[in-house]
Design a protein around this motif. Structure first.
Motif, PDB file in Angstrom:
ATOM      1  N   ALA A  25     -27.037 -11.036 -12.014  1.00 10.35           N
ATOM      2  CA  ALA A  25     -25.725 -10.987 -11.367  1.00 10.35           C
ATOM      3  C   ALA A  25     -24.598 -11.132 -12.395  1.00 10.35           C
ATOM      4  CB  ALA A  25     -25.614 -12.070 -10.308  1.00 10.35           C
ATOM      5  N   ILE A  26     -24.883 -11.855 -13.490  1.00 12.50           N
ATOM      6  CA  ILE A  26     -23.882 -12.015 -14.542  1.00 12.50           C
ATOM      7  C   ILE A  26     -23.792 -10.749 -15.393  1.00 12.50           C
ATOM      8  CG2 ILE A  26     -23.816 -13.090 -16.833  1.00 12.50           C
ATOM      9  CD1 ILE A  26     -23.844 -15.739 -15.578  1.00 12.50           C
ATOM     10  N   GLY A  27     -24.806  -9.905 -15.311  1.00 13.61           N
ATOM     11  CA  GLY A  27     -24.792  -8.642 -16.044  1.00 13.61           C
ATOM     12  C   GLY A  27     -25.783  -8.590 -17.197  1.00 13.61           C
ATOM     13  N   MET A  28     -26.684  -9.577 -17.286  1.00 13.38           N
ATOM     14  CA  MET A  28     -27.661  -9.551 -18.378  1.00 13.38           C
ATOM     15  C   MET A  28     -28.748  -8.513 -18.077  1.00 13.38           C
ATOM     16  SD  MET A  28     -28.448 -13.439 -19.447  1.00 13.38           S
ATOM     17  CE  MET A  28     -27.206 -14.692 -19.637  1.00 13.38           C
ATOM     18  N   ASN A  29     -29.289  -7.903 -19.150  1.00  9.55           N
ATOM     19  CA  ASN A  29     -30.416  -6.992 -18.971  1.00  9.55           C
ATOM     20  C   ASN A  29     -31.729  -7.774 -19.073  1.00  9.55           C
ATOM     21  OD1 ASN A  29     -30.900  -7.404 -21.722  1.00  9.55           O
ATOM     22  ND2 ASN A  29     -29.650  -5.640 -22.291  1.00  9.55           N
ATOM     23  N   ASN A  61     -22.899   2.711 -14.967  1.00 12.45           N
ATOM     24  CA  ASN A  61     -23.161   1.538 -15.806  1.00 12.45           C
ATOM     25  C   ASN A  61     -23.199   0.267 -14.946  1.00 12.45           C
ATOM     26  OD1 ASN A  61     -23.244  -0.537 -17.603  1.00 12.45           O
ATOM     27  ND2 ASN A  61     -21.655   0.276 -18.948  1.00 12.45           N
ATOM     28  N   LEU A  62     -24.410  -0.160 -14.652  1.00 12.63           N
ATOM     29  CA  LEU A  62     -24.610  -1.283 -13.742  1.00 12.63           C
ATOM     30  C   LEU A  62     -24.094  -2.588 -14.335  1.00 12.63           C
ATOM     31  CD1 LEU A  62     -25.868  -2.225 -11.097  1.00 12.63           C
ATOM     32  CD2 LEU A  62     -28.043  -2.440 -12.284  1.00 12.63           C
ATOM     33  N   THR A  63     -24.327  -2.788 -15.643  1.00 15.67           N
ATOM     34  CA  THR A  63     -23.920  -4.032 -16.282  1.00 15.67           C
ATOM     35  C   THR A  63     -22.414  -4.243 -16.196  1.00 15.67           C
ATOM     36  OG1 THR A  63     -25.752  -3.832 -17.809  1.00 15.67           O
ATOM     37  CG2 THR A  63     -23.992  -5.335 -18.429  1.00 15.67           C
ATOM     38  N   ALA A  64     -21.666  -3.199 -16.540  1.00 15.44           N
ATOM     39  CA  ALA A  64     -20.207  -3.311 -16.526  1.00 15.44           C
ATOM     40  C   ALA A  64     -19.713  -3.649 -15.135  1.00 15.44           C
ATOM     41  CB  ALA A  64     -19.588  -1.998 -17.012  1.00 15.44           C
ATOM     42  N   TYR A  65     -20.340  -3.050 -14.125  1.00 20.87           N
ATOM     43  CA  TYR A  65     -19.946  -3.306 -12.737  1.00 20.87           C
ATOM     44  C   TYR A  65     -20.242  -4.759 -12.355  1.00 20.87           C
ATOM     45  CZ  TYR A  65     -20.319  -3.210  -7.630  1.00 20.87           C
ATOM     46  OH  TYR A  65     -20.203  -3.488  -6.305  1.00 20.87           O
TER      47      TYR A  65
END
Lengths: 246, 265
Positions: free
Chosen positions: B137-141, A74-78
Motif C-alpha cells: 500500500a505504501i508502494g514498495m515492490n 505505473n502502480l507504484t506511483a499511484y
C-alpha cells in the motif's frame, strides 16, 4: 470542485460470488466521504479495490485522467498517492515508530534519511506520538499503533487517505483518541475516504455519506439527509439497527 | 590409567586436535552462512506472486521447478554420498582437481541451502499478510517488501532453526573425512591410528565437538534475546529525542552505582 478519484462501473467477484456490482462514485478534493453499511456489504472490498490490494474484475478507476487498471499503468506511483490505514494497524514489526514512518519515504520516494525523519517527526507530532519515536510496535497500545499507522500514511504525503474501519479493532476507551486525530485531519482539509461503523463520526465529520448494501451503493448524500431523512427502506432499517445498538 | 593417557594424548596432540576443530568450525561457519544465503534467495524467488500471463509466468514456473528439484535431490540423498559423487565425480568427469576445503564448503553449503530454503519459505508464509499489504500500500515492490519488512522478521523467527542447522553442520562435517578433509574426525582418526588408544582419543574429540556446539547454541540464544529488545517502553521527554530509552536506563544505572560508591567512601 476538483475530482481526485473517479470510480466507474466497478465490479469485483471472488469466484462465483459477486461482491461489488457496478459501483460508480467520485471523491473530490478536500472532501470527507464515509462509507457505511452492514458487514459483508462490500465496503471494505471497495476501499481495497481503490488502491488495488484487490484487483477489480471490471470497470475503471480514473486518477489524473488516466485509468489505473490499464496494464501499462505505473502502480507504484499511484499507490504512493493513496495513504492506507488498516483495521489491524499492520505496522512493520521490525521497525521502530520512526522507522515505520521513514522506510517508505526513503525506499519508494527516495528521500534522504534526514529529510524523511523531519517529515515523519512533523506527522508524528500531528498524531501526538512524537514521544514514542524509538518504541517498537509491540510496546504500544492499539490506539497508539493506529495513530502511528496514520502518521506513516501521512508521511508519504498522499492526495487521499483511505481508512478501512480504523477503530474496529480497538478497545472502546481508545476509539476516542483515534477519532480525534481523524477529525483534526478532516478539519485541516485532507481528502479522506473512510469505511466506518462509527455513525457519530460519520454524522459529525463527513461531507458525504455513502450507504452500501449487498454490493451496491444503495444511497448517497450529505449526512443530514442520510441520517435524518433516508429515502431507501434498507437505509432506514440499517440505521435503526445500528443506532439502537449504539 | 585412562586419565593419565588422556593427559598424555592432549600433551602430544593438542595442536592437531585444535587444527582439526578449527577446520570443522571453519567449514561449518562458512557452509551455514552460504547455505542460509542460498536459502534466503530461494525463499524470495519461490514466494514471488505468479504473474497472470506472459513469458514471465513461464520463466518463473521453470525456475520454481528447478529449485524444487534441487531441494528434493539434496534433501533426499546422504551428504556422505554427495561428497563422494561431487569430489570424485568432478575429477573423473571434468578433470577438475578440487581443493578439498573448497569442495567441503561447497557440499555443506548446497546441503544447508536445500534445508534452509524450506525453513525460509515456512518463515515467509508465517508472516502476517497485513505486513505485505501495508508495504504494498505504501508502494514498495516485492524485493523492497522482502528486504525491508519481511526478511528481517523471518530471520528473527527462523534463528532457532538456523541454530539447529549450524549445530548439525558442526557434527556432520565429520562425514567429509571420506574425501580426506582434515577436520576434527579425520585428525582424531589419525591420532588414534598412531597411539591405538581409541577410547581416550575419541573422548577428547567428543568433548571438543560438544564445546563447539554448546557455544554456538549459547551465542545464538544471546543474539535472539538481543534482537527482541525490552518488553516495555520508557517514555522519553521531548527534549531528549536523540537519546534512546536504553541509554537513559543505563545512565540511571551508572548514576546509581556512583551513588553507592559515594556512600561507601
Amino acid at each position: 470542485m476538483e475530482q481526485v478519484i473517479a470510480i466507474q462501473h466497478l465490479n469485483k467477484s471472488f469466484g462465483q460470488h459477486e461482491v461489488l456490482k457496478d459501483i460508480n462514485f467520485s471523491v473530490y478534493k478536500g472532501e470527507v466521504v464515509c462509507i457505511i453499511g452492514s458487514s459483508g456489504s462490500g465496503k471494505s472490498t471497495l476501499l481495497r479495490c481503490v488502491n488495488l490490494l484487490e484487483k477489480p474484475t471490471g470497470g475503471q478507476i480514473i486518477y489524473q485522467a488516466k485509468n489505473i487498471l490499464d496494464d501499462n499503468h505505473n502502480l507504484t506511483a499511484y499507490r504512493t498517492k493513496l495513504g492506507m490505514v488498516f483495521q489491524q494497524f499492520n505496522l512493520f514489526n521490525n521497525h521502530t515508530v520512526l522507522g515505520n514512518c521513514t522506510i517508505g519515504q526513503m525506499q519508494v520516494l527516495k528521500r534522504t534519511k534526514a529529510e524523511a525523519e523531519e517529515i515523519a517527526m512533523h506527522y508524528l507530532k500531528v498524531v501526538g506520538m512524537e514521544n514514542y519515536i524509538h518504541a517498537r510496535p509491540r510496546q504500544l497500545s492499539g490506539g497508539q499503533k493506529q495513530r502511528v499507522a496514520i502518521a506513516r500514511a501521512l508521511s508519504m504525503e498522499p492526495d487521499v487517505m483511505l481508512f478501512d474501519e480504523p477503530t474496529s479493532a480497538l478497545d472502546p476507551e481508545m476509539v476516542g483518541e483515534v477519532l480525534k486525530v481523524m477529525k483534526e485531519l478532516a478539519e485541516s482539509g485532507l481528502t479522506m475516504l473512510v469505511v466506518t461503523h462509527e455513525m457519530g463520526f460519520a454524522k459529525e465529520v463527513a461531507d458525504r455519506v455513502v450507504f452500501m448494501d449487498k454490493g451496491v451503493i444503495a444511497e448517497e448524500g450529505n449526512p443530514e439527509q442520510i441520517f435524518n431523512t433516508p429515502i431507501q427502506e434498507r437505509t432506514r432499517e440499517f440505521l435503526k439497527r445500528t443506532l439502537e445498538k449504539g | 590409567m585412562s586419565l593419565d593417557w588422556l593427559i598424555i594424548i592432549l600433551q602430544n596432540n593438542l595442536p592437531m586436535f585444535l587444527r582439526g576443530a578449527g577446520v570443522t568450525l571453519y567449514i561449518s561457519i562458512i557452509g551455514t552462512l552460504l547455505g542460509s544465503l542460498i536459502g534466503l534467495l530461494i525463499g524470495i524467488i519461490r514466494t514471488i506472486p505468479l504473474p497472470e500471463k506472459g513469458i514471465q509466468k513461464i520463466l518463473l514456473k521453470v525456475i520454481n521447478g528447478l529449485l524444487s528439484a534441487y531441494i528434493a535431490f539434496f534433501r533426499g540423498t546422504p551428504m556422505i554420498v554427495q561428497a563422494m559423487v561431487i569430489y570424485y565425480g568432478s575429477a573423473a568427469a571434468f578433470g577438475i582437481d578440487m581443493n578439498r576445503i573448497v569442495a567441503a564448503i561447497f557440499i555443506v553449503s548446497i546441503n544447508t541451502g536445500a534445508y534452509m530454503a524450506e525453513i525460509v519459505r515456512g518463515g515467509i508464509i508465517s508472516i502476517d499478510r497485513g505486513q505485505f499489504e501495508a508495504a504494498h500500500a505504501i508502494g514498495m515492490n516485492h524485493l523492497q517488501t522482502m528486504l525491508h519488512v519481511v526478511l528481517p522478521q523471518v530471520i528473527r523467527n527462523i534463528l532457532p532453526a538456523t541454530g539447529n542447522e549450524f549445530v548439525i553442520n558442526i557434527k556432520d562435517t565429520s562425514v567429509l573425512n571420506v574425501i580426506s578433509v582434515t577436520e576434527l574426525f579425520f585428525q582424531t582418526k589419525s591420532i588414534a591410528g598412531n597411539n591405538f588408544h581409541y577410547f581416550e582419543t575419541f573422548f577428547v574429540a567428543c568433548i571438543l565437538y560438544f564445546i563447539m556446539t554448546f557455544s554456538v547454541t549459547c551465542i545464538l540464544r544471546f543474539i535472539e534475546r538481543h534482537l527482541d529488545g525490552p518488553d516495555n517502553y520508557t517514555l522519553i521527554g521531548n527534549q531528549m529525542q536523540v537519546q534512546r530509552p536504553e541509554d537513559q536506563t543505563l545512565h540511571e544505572k551508572n548514576a546509581g552505582i556512583y551513588h553507592l560508591n559515594e556512600g561507601s567512601r
